[in-house]
Design an enzyme around this catalytic site. Sequence first.
Site, PDB file in Angstrom:
ATOM      1  N   ASP A  34      -8.057  -4.913  -0.959  1.00  0.00           N
ATOM      2  CA  ASP A  34      -8.439  -5.638  -2.172  1.00  0.00           C
ATOM      3  C   ASP A  34      -8.088  -7.115  -2.125  1.00  0.00           C
ATOM      4  O   ASP A  34      -8.556  -7.891  -2.953  1.00  0.00           O
ATOM      5  CB  ASP A  34      -7.771  -4.997  -3.395  1.00  0.00           C
ATOM      6  N   HIS A  85       0.848  -1.190   0.000  1.00  0.00           N
ATOM      7  CA  HIS A  85       0.000   0.000   0.000  1.00  0.00           C
ATOM      8  C   HIS A  85       0.877   1.231   0.000  1.00  0.00           C
ATOM      9  O   HIS A  85       1.970   1.212   0.578  1.00  0.00           O
ATOM     10  CB  HIS A  85      -0.908   0.015   1.232  1.00  0.00           C
TER      11      HIS A  85
HETATM   12  N1  CMC Z   1       4.279  -7.030  -4.895  1.00  0.00           N
HETATM   13  C1  CMC Z   1       5.628  -7.035  -4.979  1.00  0.00           C
HETATM   14  N2  CMC Z   1       6.399  -5.990  -4.664  1.00  0.00           N
HETATM   15  C2  CMC Z   1       5.780  -4.886  -4.239  1.00  0.00           C
HETATM   16  C3  CMC Z   1       4.369  -4.799  -4.127  1.00  0.00           C
HETATM   17  C4  CMC Z   1       3.618  -5.937  -4.471  1.00  0.00           C
HETATM   18  N3  CMC Z   1       2.281  -5.910  -4.399  1.00  0.00           N
HETATM   19  N4  CMC Z   1       4.041  -3.556  -3.678  1.00  0.00           N
HETATM   20  C5  CMC Z   1       5.183  -2.892  -3.523  1.00  0.00           C
HETATM   21  N5  CMC Z   1       6.243  -3.689  -3.863  1.00  0.00           N
HETATM   22  C6  CMC Z   1       7.664  -3.366  -3.752  1.00  0.00           C
HETATM   23  C7  CMC Z   1       8.059  -2.230  -4.682  1.00  0.00           C
HETATM   24  O1  CMC Z   1       8.442  -2.730  -5.936  1.00  0.00           O
HETATM   25  C8  CMC Z   1       9.214  -1.611  -3.908  1.00  0.00           C
HETATM   26  O2  CMC Z   1      10.328  -2.482  -4.057  1.00  0.00           O
HETATM   27  P1  CMC Z   1      11.843  -1.886  -4.056  1.00  0.00           P
HETATM   28  O3  CMC Z   1      12.004  -1.194  -2.741  1.00  0.00           O
HETATM   29  O4  CMC Z   1      12.706  -3.093  -4.225  1.00  0.00           O
HETATM   30  O5  CMC Z   1      11.894  -0.938  -5.226  1.00  0.00           O
HETATM   31  C9  CMC Z   1       8.787  -1.751  -2.466  1.00  0.00           C
HETATM   32  O6  CMC Z   1       7.895  -2.862  -2.435  1.00  0.00           O
HETATM   33  C10 CMC Z   1       8.126  -0.551  -1.856  1.00  0.00           C
HETATM   34  O7  CMC Z   1       7.018  -0.190  -2.652  1.00  0.00           O
HETATM   35  P2  CMC Z   1       6.121   1.025  -2.166  1.00  0.00           P
HETATM   36  O8  CMC Z   1       6.881   2.282  -2.355  1.00  0.00           O
HETATM   37  O9  CMC Z   1       5.611   0.713  -0.822  1.00  0.00           O
HETATM   38  O10 CMC Z   1       4.918   0.901  -3.144  1.00  0.00           O
HETATM   39  P3  CMC Z   1       4.208   2.067  -3.904  1.00  0.00           P
HETATM   40  O11 CMC Z   1       3.798   3.128  -2.956  1.00  0.00           O
HETATM   41  O12 CMC Z   1       5.003   2.450  -5.093  1.00  0.00           O
HETATM   42  O13 CMC Z   1       2.925   1.305  -4.436  1.00  0.00           O
HETATM   43  C11 CMC Z   1       0.959   0.054  -4.446  1.00  0.00           C
HETATM   44  C12 CMC Z   1       1.819   1.034  -3.640  1.00  0.00           C
HETATM   45  C13 CMC Z   1      -0.365  -0.162  -3.731  1.00  0.00           C
HETATM   46  C14 CMC Z   1       0.659   0.670  -5.821  1.00  0.00           C
HETATM   47  C15 CMC Z   1       1.769  -1.257  -4.574  1.00  0.00           C
HETATM   48  O14 CMC Z   1       1.970  -1.829  -3.309  1.00  0.00           O
HETATM   49  C16 CMC Z   1       1.078  -2.251  -5.499  1.00  0.00           C
HETATM   50  O15 CMC Z   1       1.261  -2.156  -6.714  1.00  0.00           O
HETATM   51  N6  CMC Z   1       0.304  -3.231  -4.943  1.00  0.00           N
HETATM   52  C17 CMC Z   1      -0.424  -4.155  -5.771  1.00  0.00           C
HETATM   53  C18 CMC Z   1      -1.690  -3.485  -6.303  1.00  0.00           C
HETATM   54  C19 CMC Z   1      -2.727  -3.349  -5.218  1.00  0.00           C
HETATM   55  O16 CMC Z   1      -3.002  -4.266  -4.464  1.00  0.00           O
HETATM   56  N7  CMC Z   1      -3.346  -2.161  -5.184  1.00  0.00           N
HETATM   57  C20 CMC Z   1      -4.447  -1.873  -4.245  1.00  0.00           C
HETATM   58  C21 CMC Z   1      -4.075  -0.805  -3.274  1.00  0.00           C
HETATM   59  S1  CMC Z   1      -5.221  -0.697  -1.894  1.00  0.00           S
HETATM   60  C22 CMC Z   1      -6.665  -0.127  -2.552  1.00  0.00           C
HETATM   61  C23 CMC Z   1      -6.567   1.224  -3.121  1.00  0.00           C
HETATM   62  O17 CMC Z   1      -6.264   2.175  -2.398  1.00  0.00           O
HETATM   63  O18 CMC Z   1      -6.834   1.357  -4.296  1.00  0.00           O
END
Ligand code: CMC
Length: 432
Positions: free
Chosen positions: A366, A309
């Site tokens: 989700d 998240h």
């Molecule tokens: N699977 C694998 N790796 C992940 C995931 C995941 N679901 N989420 C984050 N990471 C990794 C990311 O690549 C990064 O790695 P590194 O440090 O090696 O570069 C690290 O974890 C930190 O990521 P972050 O900065 O916490 O993530 P973000 O803020 O860029 O993205 C997110 C947040 C929700 C878009 C992401 O976690 C994601 O794509 N999750 C899957 C999609 C999902 O479930 N979305 C629903 C969100 S909740 C409902 C809503 O609000 O819409």
Amino acid sequence: MQPKTAQLKIDDKEYSLPIITGTEGERAIDMRNLRKDTGHICYDQGYGNTGSCESTITYLDGDNGVLRHRGYPIEQLAMFSNYVETAYLVIYGELPNSKQRKAFGHLLREHSAIETQMQRIFDGFPKNAPAMGMLTSIVSSLAAYYPELATNNFEKDLEHFDLAAPMAISKIRTIVAMIYRYRHGLPFIHPRDLPFADNFLHLMFSDPYVAYVPVPEVTNALNLLLLLHADHEQNCSTSTVRMVASSGANLFTSISAGICALSGPLHGGANSAVMHMLQSIHDEGDDGTRFIAAAKSGSKSNRLMGFGHAVYRNYDPRARIIGTACDKLLTRLGKSDPLLDIAKNLEHAALNDEYFLSRKLYPNVDFYSGLIMRALGIPTDIFTVMFAIGRCPGWIANWKEVATNAKGRIYRPRQIYIGAVKRDYVPMDKRG
Ligand code: CMC
């Protein structure tokens, strides 16, 4: 004593920046005059560290997994409230008394139908049109069908707010059910004088000769699902609503922009992506190892859906509530779902994996919301539009905050330009 100012030194010049403190002790450095005073802007790609507004609606502490609407913990609302009451709370700031609750419920019932002329929009879509694409178009058309409520003049639009707000919630609920019926080749059903959640189930599952009979467990689970989506602070779609509203746009148009933002797989689209992932694991007879290994590759398109998240560095409190509710619902309905078992195993595996642990990646709302919708008989192709019904109160409350903020200004972030520096136009015959 906390400091009241922050000092910034650029070369040998010092600047004093005010510190703002929120009611829960959140602290921010006020950068509004930074460019004027120093010639610098703040660089914060994706606004991950930017407070874009002050708000009284929702408090979220992602490190500790805390979510409160207007001060009320999500766990208490989930336990004691329902979607309509929480919607009122989110929009108006207080729990309604019985008279207010009745009046709000009355408006929701009275404005649930979609007029015949507007129904014709549906025929313009192919039967397999994506549900979110249909929803954005149809919701934006509300501004054209009800121009007197959507004048793009805050003063006038606020005069009609108490009608436009329940109207948006109620009609969007009906439009979602119509989208389902249209896509599945079923005739539209007229709304009845029923409570909000039951009316939705009727609109979805009644047929012209046999009315849907409400099942309390199903109604309660639907209420819970919608309530848990009611608002979530400055997420992508809500910030979009605020951004569009900041130009003076009306409520319906601003909401439809929020729905567009919600459609992406990293936001609202994640719920159906989770179901596809669980279904593939089931079909392949895998234990989820392949998805976990792929998610660890760092590629955005292989992320473990329903995990991680932008704000929570802890278990999303909504995921905990919804996971338990899903278990209970299936038990009460005497059903089982192999995908729920797969989800639990996947969660267990991820939460014991160094990659997820070190990045503090936990299940988000989700991860389980699709499973509860599946238990309710809602098909995957309309999962994301279901999220939109739930999120309406948050979008509406945020629109109102923008519209009533006399000191508000149009959202206009800046950028750091990294393109070509000035160069002279090259005529076609000299371009090589
Ligand atoms: N699977 C694998 N790796 C992940 C995931 C995941 N679901 N989420 C984050 N990471 C990794 C990311 O690549 C990064 O790695 P590194 O440090 O090696 O570069 C690290 O974890 C930190 O990521 P972050 O900065 O916490 O993530 P973000 O803020 O860029 O993205 C997110 C947040 C929700 C878009 C992401 O976690 C994601 O794509 N999750 C899957 C999609 C999902 O479930 N979305 C629903 C969100 S909740 C409902 C809503 O609000 O819409």
